[in-house]
Design an enzyme around this catalytic site. Structure first.
Site, PDB file in Angstrom:
ATOM      1  N   VAL A 141      -4.293  -5.938   8.926  1.00 51.47           N
ATOM      2  CA  VAL A 141      -2.927  -4.773   9.110  1.00 51.47           C
ATOM      3  C   VAL A 141      -3.517  -4.197   7.667  1.00 51.47           C
ATOM      4  O   VAL A 141      -4.703  -5.171   6.559  1.00 51.47           O
ATOM      5  CB  VAL A 141      -2.238  -5.110   8.577  1.00 51.47           C
ATOM      6  CG1 VAL A 141      -1.276  -4.811   7.457  1.00 51.47           C
ATOM      7  CG2 VAL A 141      -1.685  -5.860   9.674  1.00 51.47           C
ATOM      8  N   LYS A 163       0.597 -11.158   8.599  1.00 49.67           N
ATOM      9  CA  LYS A 163      -0.246 -11.213   7.624  1.00 49.67           C
ATOM     10  C   LYS A 163      -0.604 -11.749   7.025  1.00 49.67           C
ATOM     11  O   LYS A 163      -0.088 -11.937   6.203  1.00 49.67           O
ATOM     12  CB  LYS A 163       0.107  -9.216   6.807  1.00 49.67           C
ATOM     13  CG  LYS A 163      -1.038  -9.039   6.745  1.00 49.67           C
ATOM     14  CD  LYS A 163       0.094  -7.684   6.682  1.00 49.67           C
ATOM     15  CE  LYS A 163      -1.020  -6.883   4.714  1.00 49.67           C
ATOM     16  NZ  LYS A 163      -1.068  -5.814   3.644  1.00 49.67           N
ATOM     17  N   TYR A 202       3.879 -12.066   5.859  1.00 51.04           N
ATOM     18  CA  TYR A 202       2.883 -11.876   5.353  1.00 51.04           C
ATOM     19  C   TYR A 202       3.085 -12.985   3.733  1.00 51.04           C
ATOM     20  O   TYR A 202       3.600 -12.798   3.170  1.00 51.04           O
ATOM     21  CB  TYR A 202       3.633  -9.957   4.398  1.00 51.04           C
ATOM     22  CG  TYR A 202       2.289  -9.916   3.265  1.00 51.04           C
ATOM     23  CD1 TYR A 202       0.998  -9.924   3.798  1.00 51.04           C
ATOM     24  CD2 TYR A 202       3.169  -8.421   3.164  1.00 51.04           C
ATOM     25  CE1 TYR A 202      -0.081  -9.608   2.824  1.00 51.04           C
ATOM     26  CE2 TYR A 202       1.860  -7.719   2.242  1.00 51.04           C
ATOM     27  CZ  TYR A 202       0.879  -8.339   2.353  1.00 51.04           C
ATOM     28  OH  TYR A 202      -0.096  -7.871   1.381  1.00 51.04           O
ATOM     29  N   THR A 256       0.829  -1.433  -0.075  1.00 50.09           N
ATOM     30  CA  THR A 256      -0.043  -0.418   0.124  1.00 50.09           C
ATOM     31  C   THR A 256       1.119   1.474   0.024  1.00 50.09           C
ATOM     32  O   THR A 256       0.039   2.509  -0.375  1.00 50.09           O
ATOM     33  CB  THR A 256      -1.051   0.285   0.906  1.00 50.09           C
ATOM     34  OG1 THR A 256      -1.493  -1.487   1.571  1.00 50.09           O
ATOM     35  CG2 THR A 256      -1.333   1.454   1.205  1.00 50.09           C
TER      36      THR A 256
END
Length: 296
Positions: A204, A162, A134, A46
């Site tokens: 998240v 995540k 992640y 992001t």
């Protein structure tokens, strides 16, 4: 390790020349901390990490850590598909003083499960800082299995994940087969409440740039036994969450922030700004969610 329940995968503000705008970053940080964010993930997807240089990432890690000044955890994305490069960036982030690093599943080169285990464990063993894994097979083309994640959770400083596979069965398996001090965050905004309900610790999030307080209300209601209200909040925030991925992220959320008066600039190529049709479709959604509403 508990980093909080609503973590924001923070966008990277750019100025009119496409350079990192640190004044806007300061404004964004303080806006987020005043609006429901428990922790910040810096220079993640992001945050447009694929188009940030190594030096820009270090500048962001240092700036955000200093600006936050211990108010919330700062998690630096130092993962890549290059193990040696990730070790170097992780060690540099550690020297800056971030609270944790995040390591993404290696993309493009498509390693095996054993390759991923060795990749993550080798990076983790090169630092003392806590590590958040992640898992995002939709972007990396490969994903970790629950067995690999459980095995990695036994590495001393790998403390969290995540999990963005979108697979609630896998989420449940990971939660049930790891120790209580290994935490799972969903990386799918729309699965925030379902993941929380099966034992995840939080999210998240992209949408928390705008709806951080609402997401906190939803999770707190569920924790306090008001599952009916939590379900209504889930239904309320879902359309906005989906809208934030109506174009390649983070283009929609940057548009939303700019519209609500938190200037973050545009995106870097190969991402492009919303076209007129996309902006016209998104604007009423942004306006409806930034006007106080009673969800009952």
């Amino acid at each position: 390790m508990n980093f909080g329940q609503v973590l924001t995968a923070m966008v990277t503000p750019f100025d009119q020349h496409g350079d990192v705008d640190f004044d806007a970053t300061r404004t964004l940080i303080n806006y987020l901390l005043n609006n429901g964010t428990d922790g910040l993930v810096v220079a993640g997807t992001t945050g447009e990490s694929p188009t940030l240089t190594h030096e820009e990432k270090l500048q962001l890690f240092r700036f955000v850590t200093e600006e936050v000044n211990g108010r919330v955890p700062v998690i630096a994305n130092t993962g890549s598909n290059n193990t040696r490069a990730s070790i170097q960036l992780s060690q540099e982030a550690e020297s800056i003083g971030v609270d944790a690093v995040m390591l993404v599943t290696p993309y493009y080169n498509k390693p095996s499960q054993e390759g991923m285990f060795q990749h993550f464990s080798t990076i983790a063993e090169s630092i003392e800082t806590p590590v958040m894994l992640y898992n995002i097979p939709g972007r990396s083309a490969v994903g970790m299995t629950a067995d690999t994640i459980v095995r990695l959770s036994q590495v001393d400083n790998i403390v969290s994940i995540k999990e963005a596979s979108g697979d609630l069965d896998q989420v449940t398996t990971i939660i049930n087969q790891t120790s209580d001090d290994f935490t799972l965050y969903t990386g799918e905004d729309s699965q925030t409440l379902p993941t929380f309900a099966v034992g995840g610790i939080g999210v998240v999030s992209v949408s928390s740039h705008i709806l951080g307080n609402e997401m906190q209300d939803m999770l707190n209601a569920h924790r306090n036994g008001d599952t009916a209200y939590a379900a209504r909040m889930h239904g309320y925030v879902m359309p906005f969450m989906n809208a934030m991925f109506s174009a390649p992220s983070p283009t929609p959320v940057k548009e939303a922030l700019n519209q609500v008066g938190v200037p973050v600039g545009s995106v870097r190529l190969p991402l492009i700004p919303l076209n007129d049709t996309e902006r016209a479709a998104l604007t009423p959604m942004i306006q409806s969610y930034t006007t106080s509403q009673d969800v009952g």
